[in-house]
Motif scaffolding. Structure first.
Motif, PDB file in Angstrom:
ATOM      1  N   ARG A  43       5.875  25.347  -7.882  1.00  0.00           N
ATOM      2  CA  ARG A  43       6.454  25.302  -6.532  1.00  0.00           C
ATOM      3  C   ARG A  43       5.392  24.970  -5.491  1.00  0.00           C
ATOM      4  NH1 ARG A  43       8.994  30.243  -8.189  1.00  0.00           N
ATOM      5  NH2 ARG A  43      11.174  29.890  -8.773  1.00  0.00           N
ATOM      6  N   GLU A  44       4.223  25.585  -5.630  1.00  0.00           N
ATOM      7  CA  GLU A  44       3.154  25.313  -4.672  1.00  0.00           C
ATOM      8  C   GLU A  44       2.710  23.847  -4.721  1.00  0.00           C
ATOM      9  OE1 GLU A  44       0.073  28.031  -5.530  1.00  0.00           O
ATOM     10  OE2 GLU A  44       1.149  29.800  -4.779  1.00  0.00           O
ATOM     11  N   ASN A  45       2.592  23.318  -5.956  1.00  0.00           N
ATOM     12  CA  ASN A  45       2.198  21.912  -6.085  1.00  0.00           C
ATOM     13  C   ASN A  45       3.252  20.958  -5.528  1.00  0.00           C
ATOM     14  OD1 ASN A  45      -0.261  22.464  -7.324  1.00  0.00           O
ATOM     15  ND2 ASN A  45       0.643  22.572  -9.360  1.00  0.00           N
ATOM     16  N   VAL A  46       4.523  21.306  -5.795  1.00  0.00           N
ATOM     17  CA  VAL A  46       5.604  20.465  -5.281  1.00  0.00           C
ATOM     18  C   VAL A  46       5.637  20.514  -3.760  1.00  0.00           C
ATOM     19  CG1 VAL A  46       8.106  20.185  -5.163  1.00  0.00           C
ATOM     20  CG2 VAL A  46       6.996  20.599  -7.365  1.00  0.00           C
ATOM     21  N   LYS A  47       5.425  21.710  -3.172  1.00  0.00           N
ATOM     22  CA  LYS A  47       5.380  21.809  -1.716  1.00  0.00           C
ATOM     23  C   LYS A  47       4.224  20.997  -1.131  1.00  0.00           C
ATOM     24  CE  LYS A  47       7.571  26.349  -1.266  1.00  0.00           C
ATOM     25  NZ  LYS A  47       7.369  27.754  -0.835  1.00  0.00           N
ATOM     26  N   ALA A  48       3.068  21.101  -1.796  1.00  0.00           N
ATOM     27  CA  ALA A  48       1.918  20.339  -1.308  1.00  0.00           C
ATOM     28  C   ALA A  48       2.187  18.838  -1.390  1.00  0.00           C
ATOM     29  CB  ALA A  48       0.669  20.697  -2.114  1.00  0.00           C
ATOM     30  N   MET A  49       2.790  18.399  -2.501  1.00  0.00           N
ATOM     31  CA  MET A  49       3.095  16.980  -2.639  1.00  0.00           C
ATOM     32  C   MET A  49       4.159  16.529  -1.651  1.00  0.00           C
ATOM     33  SD  MET A  49       2.777  15.907  -6.606  1.00  0.00           S
ATOM     34  CE  MET A  49       4.414  16.385  -6.873  1.00  0.00           C
ATOM     35  N   SER A  50       5.143  17.407  -1.407  1.00  0.00           N
ATOM     36  CA  SER A  50       6.169  17.031  -0.433  1.00  0.00           C
ATOM     37  C   SER A  50       5.566  16.867   0.956  1.00  0.00           C
ATOM     38  CB  SER A  50       7.269  18.084  -0.407  1.00  0.00           C
ATOM     39  OG  SER A  50       6.756  19.338   0.042  1.00  0.00           O
ATOM     40  N   LYS A  51       4.595  17.723   1.290  1.00  0.00           N
ATOM     41  CA  LYS A  51       3.916  17.565   2.574  1.00  0.00           C
ATOM     42  C   LYS A  51       3.142  16.260   2.629  1.00  0.00           C
ATOM     43  CE  LYS A  51       3.401  22.501   3.624  1.00  0.00           C
ATOM     44  NZ  LYS A  51       2.435  23.591   3.883  1.00  0.00           N
ATOM     45  N   GLN A  52       2.472  15.915   1.518  1.00  0.00           N
ATOM     46  CA  GLN A  52       1.735  14.657   1.477  1.00  0.00           C
ATOM     47  C   GLN A  52       2.686  13.461   1.623  1.00  0.00           C
ATOM     48  OE1 GLN A  52      -0.594  14.545  -2.085  1.00  0.00           O
ATOM     49  NE2 GLN A  52      -1.900  16.268  -1.500  1.00  0.00           N
ATOM     50  N   VAL A  53       3.826  13.526   0.912  1.00  0.00           N
ATOM     51  CA  VAL A  53       4.807  12.447   1.018  1.00  0.00           C
ATOM     52  C   VAL A  53       5.310  12.328   2.446  1.00  0.00           C
ATOM     53  CG1 VAL A  53       7.084  11.652   0.284  1.00  0.00           C
ATOM     54  CG2 VAL A  53       5.488  12.568  -1.398  1.00  0.00           C
ATOM     55  N   ASP A  54       5.599  13.479   3.050  1.00  0.00           N
ATOM     56  CA  ASP A  54       6.104  13.465   4.427  1.00  0.00           C
ATOM     57  C   ASP A  54       5.068  12.885   5.387  1.00  0.00           C
ATOM     58  OD1 ASP A  54       8.180  14.383   6.417  1.00  0.00           O
ATOM     59  OD2 ASP A  54       6.431  15.493   7.129  1.00  0.00           O
ATOM     60  N   GLU A  55       3.815  13.288   5.218  1.00  0.00           N
ATOM     61  CA  GLU A  55       2.766  12.763   6.097  1.00  0.00           C
ATOM     62  C   GLU A  55       2.577  11.257   5.911  1.00  0.00           C
ATOM     63  OE1 GLU A  55      -0.703  15.013   5.269  1.00  0.00           O
ATOM     64  OE2 GLU A  55       0.019  16.852   6.228  1.00  0.00           O
ATOM     65  N   ILE A  56       2.598  10.813   4.654  1.00  0.00           N
ATOM     66  CA  ILE A  56       2.418   9.383   4.387  1.00  0.00           C
ATOM     67  C   ILE A  56       3.571   8.572   4.972  1.00  0.00           C
ATOM     68  CG2 ILE A  56       2.356   7.641   2.556  1.00  0.00           C
ATOM     69  CD1 ILE A  56       0.802   9.627   0.861  1.00  0.00           C
TER      70      ILE A  56
ATOM     71  N   LEU B  38       0.822  -1.201   0.000  1.00  0.00           N
ATOM     72  CA  LEU B  38       0.000   0.000   0.000  1.00  0.00           C
ATOM     73  C   LEU B  38       0.857   1.252   0.000  1.00  0.00           C
ATOM     74  CD1 LEU B  38      -2.811   1.272   0.197  1.00  0.00           C
ATOM     75  CD2 LEU B  38      -2.665   1.065   2.682  1.00  0.00           C
ATOM     76  N   CYS B  39       1.927   1.239   0.779  1.00  0.00           N
ATOM     77  CA  CYS B  39       2.842   2.384   0.795  1.00  0.00           C
ATOM     78  C   CYS B  39       3.499   2.563  -0.568  1.00  0.00           C
ATOM     79  CB  CYS B  39       3.897   2.181   1.885  1.00  0.00           C
ATOM     80  SG  CYS B  39       5.047   3.554   2.058  1.00  0.00           S
ATOM     81  N   GLY B  40       3.862   1.431  -1.216  1.00  0.00           N
ATOM     82  CA  GLY B  40       4.461   1.521  -2.544  1.00  0.00           C
ATOM     83  C   GLY B  40       3.503   2.093  -3.576  1.00  0.00           C
ATOM     84  N   VAL B  41       2.217   1.731  -3.489  1.00  0.00           N
ATOM     85  CA  VAL B  41       1.220   2.272  -4.422  1.00  0.00           C
ATOM     86  C   VAL B  41       1.086   3.774  -4.240  1.00  0.00           C
ATOM     87  CG1 VAL B  41      -1.229   2.259  -5.003  1.00  0.00           C
ATOM     88  CG2 VAL B  41      -0.034   0.102  -4.632  1.00  0.00           C
ATOM     89  N   ARG B  42       1.043   4.230  -2.983  1.00  0.00           N
ATOM     90  CA  ARG B  42       0.928   5.675  -2.731  1.00  0.00           C
ATOM     91  C   ARG B  42       2.142   6.432  -3.265  1.00  0.00           C
ATOM     92  NH1 ARG B  42      -1.281   5.843   3.560  1.00  0.00           N
ATOM     93  NH2 ARG B  42      -3.347   4.936   3.140  1.00  0.00           N
ATOM     94  N   LEU B  43       3.322   5.888  -3.058  1.00  0.00           N
ATOM     95  CA  LEU B  43       4.524   6.546  -3.575  1.00  0.00           C
ATOM     96  C   LEU B  43       4.544   6.548  -5.099  1.00  0.00           C
ATOM     97  CD1 LEU B  43       7.239   5.168  -1.112  1.00  0.00           C
ATOM     98  CD2 LEU B  43       6.247   7.458  -1.176  1.00  0.00           C
ATOM     99  N   SER B  44       4.047   5.483  -5.709  1.00  0.00           N
ATOM    100  CA  SER B  44       3.989   5.452  -7.179  1.00  0.00           C
ATOM    101  C   SER B  44       3.054   6.540  -7.708  1.00  0.00           C
ATOM    102  CB  SER B  44       3.523   4.076  -7.653  1.00  0.00           C
ATOM    103  OG  SER B  44       4.417   3.072  -7.230  1.00  0.00           O
TER     104      SER B  44
END
Length: 282
Positions: free
Chosen positions: A251-264, A204-210
């Motif tokens: 930049r805003e999208n990348v920041k938002a995605m980085s936050k999502q990655v960090d939270e996951i 499941l973690c691998g699917v989210r990262l993909s």
């Protein structure tokens, strides 16, 4: 420990007695004509049992009629099979069962806590402030009349009902009994954490990262297309503003995605740590 290992012990002792009996019969055939200790089968069994603990008369055993080699062969075979292999297998079975029982009780109360708890219960019983759990069992058994029905009942019970049903039950003990019963029931309902569960969470973690990688790749492609069509130049101010707008959006999208990655990742790491603690306790 012995209760948890009784199946393995049953199989072990079956094999042990078969091998031991065969070697005892061989001892009668090898030493029976020259030594009184092995003259009959029952004496051979007893003498073999004594030899298992190091009590044997080797000077007398090596003077048998068929020679020292036969005596030494039987003695080495007996020591290797019975003492070195089978008795160590018995020890391994017991230690394995003990380690499992110890891991289950690793989070249990210490000896001091258990002693203080026993003294507290004894003091409360003498002062009439505590009711024995056996009295609680008898009270509800008299109420329902059937032990199986009582154990299978899904009726909710409150502290007040216990106080009414059981004579002498205090409110604090009734609440404590219900809380302990609830914790034990919740623990029994927990699904065991198996390697299959661990692999499912990793997948499941691998699917989210993909998915996150796919979104990042899509944004990079969009940014490259925008950069190709809107090259910066000192004269093209309007194009520069458009590019700056695109870059800020990226930049805003990348920041938002980085936050999502960090939270996951934090969530998965926390889940793995909790499950690892559960595995260590088991």
């Amino acid at each position: 420990t012995i209760y948890n290992a009784w199946k393995d012990l049953l199989h072990f002792f079956f094999v042990f007695f078969c091998v031991y009996f065969c070697l005892a019969v061989n001892s009668v055939m090898v030493f029976g004509q020259d030594m009184e200790e092995f003259a009959t089968l029952d004496r051979g069994l007893i003498s073999s049992f004594r030899a298992m603990f190091g009590d044997w008369d080797w000077p007398a055993m090596q003077t048998i009629g068929i020679g020292r080699i036969a005596a030494a062969t039987w003695m080495w075979l007996f020591l290797v099979v019975i003492v070195v292999l089978l008795l160590n297998m018995l020890l391994a079975i017991l230690l394995d069962s003990y380690s499992g029982v110890k891991s289950q009780t690793s989070a249990g109360a210490t000896l001091n806590t258990q002693i203080s708890e026993m003294l507290r219960r004894r003091r409360q019983s003498l002062n009439g402030e505590r009711t024995r759990l056996s009295d609680v069992w008898k009270a509800y058994l008299e109420k329902l009349g059937d032990e199986r029905q009582m154990l299978q009942s899904s009726e909710l019970v409150t502290a007040e009902e216990i106080m009414q049903q059981v004579e002498g039950m205090t409110k604090s003990q009734a609440k404590r009994t219900l809380e302990n019963a609830l914790r034990k029931w919740e623990k029994s309902q927990e699904a065991p954490y198996t390697p299959e569960t661990y692999m499912t969470q990793l997948k499941l973690c691998g699917v989210r990262l993909s998915l996150l990688r796919g979104k990042t790749k899509h944004l990079r492609t969009a940014f490259s297309q925008v950069a190709d069509h809107h090259e910066l130049s000192e004269k093209a101010v309007a194009q520069q503003e458009t590019t700056n707008l695109v870059m800020s959006t990226v930049r805003e999208n990348v920041k938002a995605m980085s936050k999502q990655v960090d939270e996951i990742l934090r969530e998965e790491c926390s889940s793995f740590e909790d499950r690892q603690e559960v595995i260590c306790h088991q």
